[in-house]
Design an enzyme around this catalytic site. Structure first.
Site, mmCIF file in Angstrom:
data_model
loop_
_atom_site.group_PDB
_atom_site.id
_atom_site.type_symbol
_atom_site.label_atom_id
_atom_site.label_comp_id
_atom_site.label_asym_id
_atom_site.label_seq_id
_atom_site.Cartn_x
_atom_site.Cartn_y
_atom_site.Cartn_z
ATOM 1 N N HIS A 1 -8.737 -0.415 -10.758
ATOM 2 C CA HIS A 1 -9.146 -1.573 -11.542
ATOM 3 C C HIS A 1 -10.008 -2.515 -10.699
ATOM 4 C CE1 HIS A 1 -5.884 -0.269 -14.238
ATOM 5 N NE2 HIS A 1 -6.540 -0.926 -15.176
ATOM 6 N N PHE B 1 -4.663 -1.233 -25.098
ATOM 7 C CA PHE B 1 -5.025 -1.127 -26.505
ATOM 8 C C PHE B 1 -6.156 -0.137 -26.751
ATOM 9 C CE2 PHE B 1 -2.763 -5.141 -26.390
ATOM 10 C CZ PHE B 1 -2.020 -5.098 -27.569
ATOM 11 N N LYS C 1 -7.515 -7.913 -10.505
ATOM 12 C CA LYS C 1 -6.271 -7.572 -11.205
ATOM 13 C C LYS C 1 -5.070 -7.908 -10.345
ATOM 14 C CE LYS C 1 -4.036 -3.999 -13.974
ATOM 15 N NZ LYS C 1 -3.822 -4.951 -15.090
#
Length: 258
Positions: free
Chosen positions: A133, A104, A137
């Site tokens: 990451h 997003f 994750k």
């Protein structure tokens, strides 16, 4: 991410009418956290304009099903779905609007557009994708990396279509290679994909194009998870009241740019 969404909602003045967790009851930033087992009943009782989900695939499918039963639009930021999970979400989008995005961050949408343009402009260049990451994750490659890979495939297909229309024989691309080990010479047209997990890194994605004694690196780095929360809240504002269907974060940004 749930905490990030709650904090971002408070900062921008959005009302949080319910929040649930699979860990049970609790409280965060003045918001009561209720058990996930009560999600369906809470939707019916409190009638939110939209729900935001950042969980894991098995939980996400259940949450979206509950949203579909209650007629509540859903924004899904979970990644790592298999084909069956995605099919379930697609089925639910016949009943409610669903906006699913791997990322997003507005900058990632820009990255996707630039990657398509660069790959089309540099046919035949070697392409490598690296994502980094935090060490917790679960899915690899990341959902964003998979979207980047899709953008590369789209650009290469556009190249092949152009070659066919001009009477040329389109080049064949090799499959993606996830990491390399041992004797692994690079095949023409392959895409190297690399996932790194370390510390508390929020997220970094890099596309490397190299040939002709030069290299081009396109990189997006998220400095805070708050950027994802803000984007998810923008998506929730946008999807409220929409017709049932399948939407992407790019639809939100397209509207905001007009």
């Amino acid at each position: 991410m749930g905490r990030e969404v709650l904090s971002a909602a408070r900062e921008r003045g959005d009302e949080v009418v319910l929040a649930v967790s699979r860990s049970g009851r609790g409280e965060f930033d003045g918001v009561e956290i209720e058990p996930a087992s009560e999600f369906g009943a809470l939707l019916e009782a409190r009638e939110p304009e939209a729900a935001i989900d950042f969980t894991v695939p098995e939980a996400s499918v259940d949450y979206v099903d509950a949203c579909a039963e209650a007629g509540v639009p859903a924004v899904v930021g979970t990644t790592g779905f298999d084909d069956a999970d995605l099919a379930a979400l697609r089925d639910a989008s016949a009943r409610i609007p669903i906006l699913k995005a791997a990322n997003f961050a507005r900058g990632v949408q820009g990255l996707l557009e630039v990657v398509r343009a660069a790959v089309e402009a540099l046919p035949g260049y070697d392409v490598e994708v690296t994502e980094t990451h935090h060490n917790g994750k679960r899915d690899a490659p990341s959902g964003t990396a998979n979207r980047v890979l899709d953008a590369i495939d789209e650009a290469r297909e556009a190249q092949r279509a152009s070659e066919r229309s001009s009477g040329q024989s389109p080049r064949d691309d090799a499959p993606r290679v996830h990491g390399r080990e041992g004797e692994a010479p690079r095949e023409s047209g392959e895409i190297g994909v690399h996932a790194r997990r370390a510390g508390d890194i929020t997220g970094e994605h890099e596309v490397l194009l190299a040939d002709n004694h030069e290299e081009l690196r396109l990189t997006h780095r998220a400095e805070s998870r708050g950027v994802f929360a803000a984007g998810a809240l923008d998506a929730a504002d946008w999807i409220a009241g929409r017709a049932p269907g399948w939407y992407d974060f790019s639809d939100v940004l397209a509207d905001s740019s007009t």
